[in-house]
Enzyme design. Structure first.
Site, PDB file in Angstrom:
ATOM      1  N   LYS A   1       1.884  -3.778   6.614  1.00  0.00           N
ATOM      2  CA  LYS A   1       2.270  -3.775   5.192  1.00  0.00           C
ATOM      3  C   LYS A   1       3.779  -3.559   5.071  1.00  0.00           C
ATOM      4  O   LYS A   1       4.463  -4.238   4.302  1.00  0.00           O
ATOM      5  CB  LYS A   1       1.519  -2.678   4.425  1.00  0.00           C
ATOM      6  CG  LYS A   1       0.041  -2.956   4.278  1.00  0.00           C
ATOM      7  CD  LYS A   1      -0.206  -4.135   3.337  1.00  0.00           C
ATOM      8  CE  LYS A   1      -1.627  -4.594   3.353  1.00  0.00           C
ATOM      9  NZ  LYS A   1      -1.866  -5.860   2.682  1.00  0.00           N
TER      10      LYS A   1
ATOM     11  N   TYR B   1      -2.105  -1.034  10.802  1.00  0.00           N
ATOM     12  CA  TYR B   1      -2.344  -1.618   9.475  1.00  0.00           C
ATOM     13  C   TYR B   1      -1.159  -1.311   8.554  1.00  0.00           C
ATOM     14  O   TYR B   1      -0.592  -2.198   7.920  1.00  0.00           O
ATOM     15  CB  TYR B   1      -3.644  -1.059   8.868  1.00  0.00           C
ATOM     16  CG  TYR B   1      -3.738  -1.302   7.378  1.00  0.00           C
ATOM     17  CD1 TYR B   1      -3.950  -2.583   6.884  1.00  0.00           C
ATOM     18  CD2 TYR B   1      -3.576  -0.265   6.453  1.00  0.00           C
ATOM     19  CE1 TYR B   1      -4.008  -2.821   5.502  1.00  0.00           C
ATOM     20  CE2 TYR B   1      -3.633  -0.487   5.090  1.00  0.00           C
ATOM     21  CZ  TYR B   1      -3.846  -1.767   4.622  1.00  0.00           C
ATOM     22  OH  TYR B   1      -3.892  -2.000   3.266  1.00  0.00           O
TER      23      TYR B   1
ATOM     24  N   SER C   1       0.834  -1.203   0.000  1.00  0.00           N
ATOM     25  CA  SER C   1       0.000   0.000   0.000  1.00  0.00           C
ATOM     26  C   SER C   1       0.869   1.253   0.000  1.00  0.00           C
ATOM     27  O   SER C   1       1.985   1.251   0.554  1.00  0.00           O
ATOM     28  CB  SER C   1      -0.861  -0.028   1.265  1.00  0.00           C
ATOM     29  OG  SER C   1      -1.406   1.241   1.504  1.00  0.00           O
TER      30      SER C   1
HETATM   31  P1  NAD Z   1     -10.998  -7.061   1.034  1.00  0.00           P
HETATM   32  O1  NAD Z   1     -11.219  -7.063   2.504  1.00  0.00           O
HETATM   33  O2  NAD Z   1     -12.159  -6.856   0.148  1.00  0.00           O
HETATM   34  O3  NAD Z   1     -10.251  -8.401   0.591  1.00  0.00           O
HETATM   35  C1  NAD Z   1      -9.380  -9.103   1.447  1.00  0.00           C
HETATM   36  C2  NAD Z   1      -9.837 -10.547   1.445  1.00  0.00           C
HETATM   37  O4  NAD Z   1      -8.958 -11.302   2.294  1.00  0.00           O
HETATM   38  C3  NAD Z   1     -11.248 -10.723   1.988  1.00  0.00           C
HETATM   39  O5  NAD Z   1     -11.995 -11.500   1.066  1.00  0.00           O
HETATM   40  C4  NAD Z   1     -11.067 -11.470   3.304  1.00  0.00           C
HETATM   41  O6  NAD Z   1     -12.145 -12.337   3.579  1.00  0.00           O
HETATM   42  C5  NAD Z   1      -9.765 -12.213   3.044  1.00  0.00           C
HETATM   43  N1  NAD Z   1      -8.979 -12.530   4.258  1.00  0.00           N
HETATM   44  C6  NAD Z   1      -8.623 -11.706   5.255  1.00  0.00           C
HETATM   45  N2  NAD Z   1      -7.916 -12.376   6.183  1.00  0.00           N
HETATM   46  C7  NAD Z   1      -7.783 -13.641   5.724  1.00  0.00           C
HETATM   47  C8  NAD Z   1      -7.157 -14.803   6.230  1.00  0.00           C
HETATM   48  N3  NAD Z   1      -6.521 -14.805   7.397  1.00  0.00           N
HETATM   49  N4  NAD Z   1      -7.220 -15.939   5.495  1.00  0.00           N
HETATM   50  C9  NAD Z   1      -7.883 -15.966   4.311  1.00  0.00           C
HETATM   51  N5  NAD Z   1      -8.519 -14.910   3.798  1.00  0.00           N
HETATM   52  C10 NAD Z   1      -8.465 -13.751   4.500  1.00  0.00           C
HETATM   53  O7  NAD Z   1      -9.874  -5.961   0.737  1.00  0.00           O
HETATM   54  P2  NAD Z   1      -9.344  -5.381  -0.645  1.00  0.00           P
HETATM   55  O8  NAD Z   1      -9.687  -3.955  -0.691  1.00  0.00           O
HETATM   56  O9  NAD Z   1      -9.707  -6.278  -1.750  1.00  0.00           O
HETATM   57  O10 NAD Z   1      -7.774  -5.466  -0.368  1.00  0.00           O
HETATM   58  C11 NAD Z   1      -6.983  -6.556  -0.804  1.00  0.00           C
HETATM   59  C12 NAD Z   1      -5.562  -6.342  -0.324  1.00  0.00           C
HETATM   60  O11 NAD Z   1      -5.075  -5.101  -0.833  1.00  0.00           O
HETATM   61  C13 NAD Z   1      -5.439  -6.277   1.190  1.00  0.00           C
HETATM   62  O12 NAD Z   1      -4.236  -6.914   1.567  1.00  0.00           O
HETATM   63  C14 NAD Z   1      -5.327  -4.782   1.445  1.00  0.00           C
HETATM   64  O13 NAD Z   1      -4.616  -4.498   2.611  1.00  0.00           O
HETATM   65  C15 NAD Z   1      -4.581  -4.316   0.212  1.00  0.00           C
HETATM   66  N6  NAD Z   1      -4.811  -2.899  -0.087  1.00  0.00           N
HETATM   67  C16 NAD Z   1      -6.090  -2.450  -0.229  1.00  0.00           C
HETATM   68  C17 NAD Z   1      -6.321  -1.103  -0.482  1.00  0.00           C
HETATM   69  C18 NAD Z   1      -7.731  -0.563  -0.590  1.00  0.00           C
HETATM   70  O14 NAD Z   1      -7.918   0.638  -0.475  1.00  0.00           O
HETATM   71  N7  NAD Z   1      -8.747  -1.381  -0.850  1.00  0.00           N
HETATM   72  C19 NAD Z   1      -5.238  -0.217  -0.611  1.00  0.00           C
HETATM   73  C20 NAD Z   1      -3.941  -0.725  -0.483  1.00  0.00           C
HETATM   74  C21 NAD Z   1      -3.743  -2.067  -0.219  1.00  0.00           C
END
Ligand code: NAD
Ligand code: UDP
Length: 337
Positions: free
Chosen positions: A152, A148, A124
């Protein structure tokens, strides 16, 4: 390629699975559904016209992971699984370190056991902390303002250490800026549980009448209109970035870091105006005090991804608003209906 997508039922994961399937890859999804719905998987299958296996498994469950690896025999992992709510991470830091950091350790251990060393990781822009934008990959990282963000940063460091100890690993760290929007079909999109924390899901829930009013957190920042500036990127562009990263893993070995952003900053008011302008929907809003921890301006330099991955964002802010609205208005209660 046979690709295991952890967190593949989530917002970015589901869009990425669709792009991977359309790009001819074989997909296996692993998710514990703690922040997602199996309905997203169903809809990705519908949209792609392809079937794939879904494993309801936690990345901290080593024997579960071994069973998945034995069955799927993946050649690469795209690792999205993790918890992502900044506020919640301040209240429950142990859960975040356990899930995000502990989960990644567990996943990498099992990858090592199976001799699988190709991984793309969802990092991120938050790892850049207070550097002056535009943010580029060679800037220092780690000055994160919440647990958080620190998970990362620590996962990036963990993956760098793994690579330093064994340079037959191929690792790509992708630093996302602010993903918004949804697939053009309106069938998959962001589906936050409870009251959203992020701007676009909050705003679109106001637009659909689920929430009364948008609060704009501060209009006294040192920006042209006083509201915070971010680099919003269409989730489909972001998903396509993963396809490019997988191609890169196949061609070039090592550990590499890429920003995935548009390189353009938009203020909160720009987004509100673009949303009203493209959808014609009424959007009540008010200015409220600043939210703790927000930086005035965060946007990327994404030239490196253009040069080395052959990727750049295609969709502008209007399209991001249109697609968000199609998803939100067609699915006012998310995947629940
Ligand atoms: P999201 O919550 O929609 O997707 C994350 C998925 O991981 C979910 O389906 C959740 O059920 C699953 N999950 C969480 N913990 C788990 C575990 N222990 N075992 C198995 N599954 C697990 O989030 P997103 O927005 O799709 O983000 C995806 C990734 O991108 C994350 O790592 C997030 O930190 C990163 N990210 C997101 C953003 C944003 O703004 N959306 C920005 C930067 C980075
Ligand atoms: N924001 C806002 N009202 C909201 C949610 C967010 O004004 O209800 C602002 C927030 O202050 C930030 C921008 O919108 O400047 C993007 O916030 P978000 O939480 O979506 O992403 P962040 O960049 O903070 O991770």
């Amino acid at each position: 390629m046979r690709i295991l997508v952890t967190g593949g039922a989530g917002y970015i994961g589901s869009h990425t699975c669709l792009e991977l399937l359309e790009g001819g890859h074989e997909v296996f999804v692993l998710d514990n559904l703690c922040n997602s719905s199996v309905e997203a998987i169903k809809r990705v299958k519908e949209l792609s016209g392809k079937s794939f296996e879904f494993f309801n498994c936690d990345i901290r469950d080593k024997s579960g992971l071994r069973a998945v690896f034995t069955k799927a025999r993946p050649e690469a992992v795209i690792h999205f699984a993790g918890l992502k709510a900044v506020g919640e991470s301040c209240e429950k830091p142990l859960e975040y370190y356990d899930n995000n950091l502990g989960g990644t350790v567990c996943l990498c251990e099992v990858m090592q056991e199976f001799g699988l060393k190709n991984i793309v990781f969802s990092s991120s822009a938050t790892v850049y902390g207070r550097n002056e934008p535009p943010l580029s990959e060679d800037m220092p990282t780690g000055d994160c303002s919440n647990p958080y963000g620190r998970t990362k940063y620590m996962i990036e460091e963990l993956l760098k250490d793994i690579y330093a100890s064994d340079n037959s690993w191929n690792i790509i760290l992708l630093r996302y800026f602010n993903p918004i929007g949804a697939h053009k079909s309106g069938r998959i999109g962001e589906n936050p549980k409870g009251i959203p924390n992020n701007l676009m899901p909050y705003l679109s829930q106001v637009a659909v009448g689920k929430l009364a009013e948008l609060s704009i957190f501060g209009d006294d920042y040192e920006t042209p209109d006083g509201t915070c500036i971010r680099d919003y990127i269409h989730v489909v562009d972001l998903a396509k970035g993963h396809l490019c990263a997988i191609n890169r893993l196949e061609q070039s070995k090592g550990l590499e870091v890429f920003n995935l952003g548009t390189g353009h900053g938009y203020s909160v008011l720009d987004i509100v105006k673009a949303f009203i302008g493209t959808t014609g929907v009424n959007l009540p809003y008010k200015i409220t005090p600043r939210r703790a921890g927000d930086l005035a301006a965060v946007y990327s330099n994404s030239q490196k991804a253009t040069e080395l991955l052959g990727w750049s964002a295609q969709y502008g802010i209007e399209r991001m608003c249109e697609d968000t609205w199609r998803w939100q208005s067609n699915n006012p209660t998310g995947y629940e209906d």
